[in-house]
Write a protein that holds these residues in place. Structure first.
Motif, PDB file in Angstrom:
ATOM      1  N   GLY A   1       7.469   5.265  -4.609  1.00 55.63           N
ATOM      2  CA  GLY A   1       6.635   5.503  -3.644  1.00 55.63           C
ATOM      3  C   GLY A   1       6.680   6.104  -1.886  1.00 55.63           C
ATOM      4  O   GLY A   1       8.053   6.241  -1.508  1.00 55.63           O
ATOM      5  N   LYS A   2       5.720   5.833  -1.174  1.00 53.35           N
ATOM      6  CA  LYS A   2       6.125   6.364   0.279  1.00 53.35           C
ATOM      7  C   LYS A   2       7.042   5.088   1.026  1.00 53.35           C
ATOM      8  O   LYS A   2       8.116   5.478   2.128  1.00 53.35           O
ATOM      9  N   LEU A   3       6.662   4.031   0.408  1.00 49.24           N
ATOM     10  CA  LEU A   3       7.601   3.064   1.241  1.00 49.24           C
ATOM     11  C   LEU A   3       9.264   3.387   0.851  1.00 49.24           C
ATOM     12  O   LEU A   3       9.862   2.906   1.332  1.00 49.24           O
ATOM     13  N   THR A   4       9.255   3.464  -0.648  1.00 54.64           N
ATOM     14  CA  THR A   4      10.917   3.816  -0.948  1.00 54.64           C
ATOM     15  C   THR A   4      11.158   4.733   0.385  1.00 54.64           C
ATOM     16  O   THR A   4      12.671   5.132   0.589  1.00 54.64           O
ATOM     17  N   ASP A   5      11.071   5.768   0.128  1.00 52.56           N
ATOM     18  CA  ASP A   5      10.763   7.585   1.207  1.00 52.56           C
ATOM     19  C   ASP A   5      11.225   6.175   2.954  1.00 52.56           C
ATOM     20  O   ASP A   5      12.190   6.713   3.010  1.00 52.56           O
ATOM     21  N   GLU A   6      10.239   5.788   2.674  1.00 52.93           N
ATOM     22  CA  GLU A   6      10.648   5.335   4.285  1.00 52.93           C
ATOM     23  C   GLU A   6      12.112   4.354   4.928  1.00 52.93           C
ATOM     24  O   GLU A   6      12.933   4.125   5.503  1.00 52.93           O
ATOM     25  N   ARG A   7      11.783   3.583   3.862  1.00 51.33           N
ATOM     26  CA  ARG A   7      12.999   2.514   3.763  1.00 51.33           C
ATOM     27  C   ARG A   7      14.859   3.144   3.592  1.00 51.33           C
ATOM     28  O   ARG A   7      14.880   2.677   4.020  1.00 51.33           O
ATOM     29  N   VAL A   8      14.144   3.733   2.199  1.00 56.42           N
ATOM     30  CA  VAL A   8      15.581   4.609   2.557  1.00 56.42           C
ATOM     31  C   VAL A   8      16.029   4.844   4.013  1.00 56.42           C
ATOM     32  O   VAL A   8      17.033   5.710   4.442  1.00 56.42           O
ATOM     33  N   ARG A   9      15.043   6.270   4.212  1.00 57.96           N
ATOM     34  CA  ARG A   9      15.659   7.381   5.938  1.00 57.96           C
ATOM     35  C   ARG A   9      15.783   6.314   6.653  1.00 57.96           C
ATOM     36  O   ARG A   9      16.790   5.905   7.762  1.00 57.96           O
TER      37      ARG A   9
ATOM     38  N   PRO B   1       0.881  -1.470  -0.306  1.00 56.35           N
ATOM     39  CA  PRO B   1      -0.085   0.289  -0.193  1.00 56.35           C
ATOM     40  C   PRO B   1       0.968   1.373  -0.523  1.00 56.35           C
ATOM     41  O   PRO B   1       0.261   2.543  -0.268  1.00 56.35           O
ATOM     42  N   LEU B   2       1.731   1.688   1.159  1.00 55.24           N
ATOM     43  CA  LEU B   2       2.878   2.816   1.204  1.00 55.24           C
ATOM     44  C   LEU B   2       3.445   3.492  -0.761  1.00 55.24           C
ATOM     45  O   LEU B   2       4.029   3.493  -0.677  1.00 55.24           O
ATOM     46  N   LEU B   3       3.884   1.772  -1.384  1.00 54.76           N
ATOM     47  CA  LEU B   3       4.252   1.940  -2.811  1.00 54.76           C
ATOM     48  C   LEU B   3       3.752   2.067  -3.446  1.00 54.76           C
ATOM     49  O   LEU B   3       4.063   2.936  -4.496  1.00 54.76           O
ATOM     50  N   LEU B   4       2.194   1.849  -3.088  1.00 54.04           N
ATOM     51  CA  LEU B   4       1.615   2.352  -4.612  1.00 54.04           C
ATOM     52  C   LEU B   4       0.348   4.295  -3.803  1.00 54.04           C
ATOM     53  O   LEU B   4       0.311   4.355  -4.691  1.00 54.04           O
ATOM     54  N   GLN B   5       1.566   4.783  -3.075  1.00 49.80           N
ATOM     55  CA  GLN B   5       1.532   5.431  -2.798  1.00 49.80           C
ATOM     56  C   GLN B   5       2.553   6.576  -3.227  1.00 49.80           C
ATOM     57  O   GLN B   5       3.146   6.445  -3.072  1.00 49.80           O
ATOM     58  N   PRO B   6       1.737   8.363  -4.229  1.00 49.23           N
ATOM     59  CA  PRO B   6       2.679   8.790  -3.789  1.00 49.23           C
ATOM     60  C   PRO B   6       3.988   9.600  -3.242  1.00 49.23           C
ATOM     61  O   PRO B   6       3.497   9.381  -1.776  1.00 49.23           O
ATOM     62  N   ALA B   7       5.286   8.999  -3.653  1.00 50.90           N
ATOM     63  CA  ALA B   7       6.445   9.480  -3.163  1.00 50.90           C
ATOM     64  C   ALA B   7       6.569  11.123  -2.329  1.00 50.90           C
ATOM     65  O   ALA B   7       5.763  11.967  -3.611  1.00 50.90           O
ATOM     66  N   GLU B   8       6.639  11.681  -1.157  1.00 47.95           N
ATOM     67  CA  GLU B   8       7.051  12.797  -1.160  1.00 47.95           C
ATOM     68  C   GLU B   8       8.253  13.462  -1.179  1.00 47.95           C
ATOM     69  O   GLU B   8       8.575  14.839  -0.908  1.00 47.95           O
ATOM     70  N   TYR B   9       9.381  12.513  -1.005  1.00 51.63           N
ATOM     71  CA  TYR B   9      10.895  12.702  -1.295  1.00 51.63           C
ATOM     72  C   TYR B   9      11.444  12.285  -2.124  1.00 51.63           C
ATOM     73  O   TYR B   9      13.158  13.159  -2.835  1.00 51.63           O
TER      74      TYR B   9
END
Length: 673
Positions: free
Chosen positions: A93-101, A73-81
């Protein structure tokens, strides 16, 4: 030292992956090295990876994997960063934002150097890398390759890095000229290519070799056309093209069309590629663009002379024309053929150039390239410490527009020596102003300062490092802008500070117009629009002024309407809303309003800029007039109108302000209920 490379995926094939592995493996001799792969889309990487290099995948997208996260679900939401204008934005998506951070926030990710290998990942590095680490972005494409929107979006991220490394000096020069980054070192370090695992070619064969993606920018059709001329003179020579891509079918068709199916082969991808280079006698490249030219160096390291187009930027920095290869104009099949025939007809020259290529290409050995990076890491440690110090500094300021139009910025909190107010125009980073803060923490932009029209960012420039930190506004007193009309002498020049949304960072909006038509009252009634205003910066002609209503976009149309001078440069125009409505060609269109104040004079835009309201669009709401739609704007509508029982359609015409505060007219369909 711990060095972390952040890459889109290490599991595929391509120049960025190959050169990242070359550098990582060389650095692993002396440092702890990790490659953080945002995505893992296959079980085993296509390239062999040195076991000393740690690979850390973050998001599993393997189709057969039980932990596949492609539908997370988080990968399907647009990335913010991740930058919205980056070519791969939709994959993030938001998932990549969160995983990298999360990776760089954990205690185990105490990297001393973090390197982003594409624009979006450089943005991640700028935002998520550990405090105090050396931050580096790599540019594997070129400045010109990226859209203007992406370059604008990337500025703040690049400005936060310690260095931005291109693969050619020509491209680095363009970045320095077009996007000055005072605190970021912009330099070129070439890609590295290791010594091949095979003996070099003796260039005695009769094969020309090319390699790379079968894509339009490689222009393999030019090479194939050139080889048709070669075959006429030397039918015993053949051409092999290695790689895969979207142009394969087109190239096969061209080969068949020219009758070259016995001489030209599309070999598909090969890894490792060095044994294939070594089979050749000559290497060829006909690219339209090359940020570097890995295949050129690979071929040279295998002892081949190279015929290459002299495209931006890599080939001319890799080849010594006439010594280890031949440079030819881009897109010139005849020149390519002539260069190939020169080497084919002269075996001694071919051997001489092949030996020079083998010798000259040693400068791209990973050890030499790694040394350049290690020197850079050492030089940037001080810059990283200064940036870390700057990262703890978050300037807050109050702004005032003075009665004379000057803008005063006063820093709140403790004072620092040597600070400057730095203002840079967002659409042209070379347009830059600096004003010193005094002992009271006050900097003044004089009323006569030349700020070209546009949006400017306000920052505090720190002494020594030149690093800039955006200013957060606490309060902005714009009352002086309300007196802008009183200050007009000649044309219009006004500067208004305002806060960005939602971060409330300092921005300044500048309008500079030598001749200007300032809009005043706008009336909408009975299907007519009346606009009054004042001409500034030019004397009105005795003749009546003319209003030009100009449709935006393709197929521009100008509608003209006479107006009236009211004295003292004031004017009034009334025009029918049915005018632009009758020329509607799309469901939603915009029309500019321009004033021609004298015969032959260049028309000037109607706008409202001489007050304190920076963005008038949301504030000035004008009524719309609704007209019955007399004719459709597309063939589909024409066909639909012939059907009985359809409700009458209407169009709405409404004045409105653009984000530039230019007055426009919007013509839009009214939805049929």
């Amino acid at each position: 030292m711990k060095i972390s490379f952040l890459i889109h995926t290490i599991y595929g094939i391509g120049g960025t992956i190959r050169t990242t592995l070359n550098l990582a493996e060389e650095l692993a001799d002396r440092h702890e090295v990790e490659i953080v792969s945002v995505f893992r889309h296959r079980d085993i990487p296509l390239f062999d990876i040195d076991p000393r290099v740690t690979v850390v995948p973050l998001v599993d997208t393997r189709p057969s994997s039980p932990t596949n996260e492609k539908e997370h679900p988080l990968l399907l939401q647009p990335a913010e960063y991740f930058p919205r204008n980056e070519a791969r934005y939709k994959e993030y998506g938001k998932l990549t934002d969160e995983r990298v951070r999360a990776h760089y926030a954990t205690a185990g990710s105490d990297a001393d150097v973090v390197i982003g290998t594409r624009p979006g990942l450089s943005a991640y590095v700028a935002q998520f890398a550990p405090t105090g680490a050396v931050l580096i972005g790599q540019e594997h494409m070129t400045h010109h390759h990226h859209k203007t929107a992406l370059r604008k979006e990337m500025y703040a991220h690049l400005d936060a890095l310690d260095a931005y490394v291109t693969v050619s000096e020509g491209d680095a020069r363009v970045w320095r000229e077009r996007m000055p980054l005072p605190a970021t070192r912009v330099l070129a370090i070439p890609n590295s290519v290791p010594e091949p695992p095979v003996a070099p070619s003796d260039v005695s064969g009769k094969t020309v070799v090319a390699a790379g993606r079968l894509s339009p920018e490689k222009q393999y059709h030019v090479l194939i056309d050139a080889f048709a001329k070669v075959v006429k003179a030397h039918p015993d020579w053949d051409l092999r093209i290695y790689g895969w891509g979207t142009e394969r079918d087109k190239l096969l068709a061209r080969i068949e069309e020219l009758g070259l199916y016995n001489s030209v082969r599309l070999m598909g991808p090969h890894s490792p590629i060095e044994p294939e280079w070594a089979k050749g006698a000559i290497a060829a490249s006909t690219s339209r663009h090359e940020s570097f030219g890995m295949t050129l160096v690979e071929a040279m390291r295998c002892g081949l002379p190279v015929v290459s187009t002299d495209c931006d930027y890599g080939p001319r920095e890799i080849l010594a024309d006439g010594e280890d290869g031949i440079l030819v104009p881009v897109g010139d099949a005849d020149a390519v053929a002539t260069a190939l025939l020169t080497l084919i007809d002269d075996e001694e020259l071919r051997r001489k150039m092949g030996a020079a290529a083998l010798r000259n290409a040693r400068r791209f050995h990973p050890a030499r390239v790694a040394e350049q990076y290690e020197e850079l890491f050492g030089e940037l440690r001080t810059a990283a410490a200064q940036r870390a110090e700057a990262g703890g500094y978050a300037p807050v300021a109050d702004c005032v527009v003075e009665p004379d139009g000057a803008v005063t910025v006063t820093l709140a909190g403790p004072r620092r020596d040597g600070l400057h107010l730095a203002c840079v125009r967002t659409d042209d980073r070379t347009d830059d102003h600096r004003f010193p803060f005094d002992a009271e923490g006050r900097a003044t932009v004089p009323a006569d300062a030349v700020f070209h029209e546009g949006i400017w960012e306000g920052s505090v420039e720190l002494p020594g490092s030149g690093r800039r930190v955006r200013i957060t506004t606490r309060s902005i007193d714009q009352r002086g802008a309300m007196r802008a009309r009183e200050r007009v002498t000649g044309g219009v020049r006004t500067l208004i500070p305002y806060p960005s949304k939602p971060k409330k960072q300092l921005l300044l909006r500048s309008w500079v117009r030598p001749v200007h038509a300032e809009a005043a009252d706008v009336q909408v009634s009975r299907g007519e629009i009346t606009v009054s205003g004042e001409l500034i910066g030019a004397a009105p002609a005795p003749d009546a002024p003319t209003l030009i209503v100009r449709r935006r976009g393709r197929g521009s149309v100008d509608l003209t309407y006479p107006g009236t001078w009211l004295g003292d440069g004031r004017f009034r125009f009334t025009f029918p809303a049915a005018g632009p409505a009758a020329h509607q060609t799309a469901a939603n269109q915009w029309w500019d309003l321009l004033v021609r104040y004298a015969p032959g004079a260049e028309p000037v835009r109607l706008a409202r800029v001489l007050d304190d309201i920076v963005d008038k669009g949301p504030v000035f709401g004008y009524p719309a007039t609704r007209l019955r739609k007399k004719r459709p704007y597309a063939l589909l509508r024409i066909a639909a109108r012939r059907l009985r029982g359809l409700p009458q359609q209407y169009v709405r015409v409404r004045p409105a302000y653009a984000d530039t505060n230019d007055l426009l007219v919007n013509v839009a369909d009214v939805p049929v209920k």
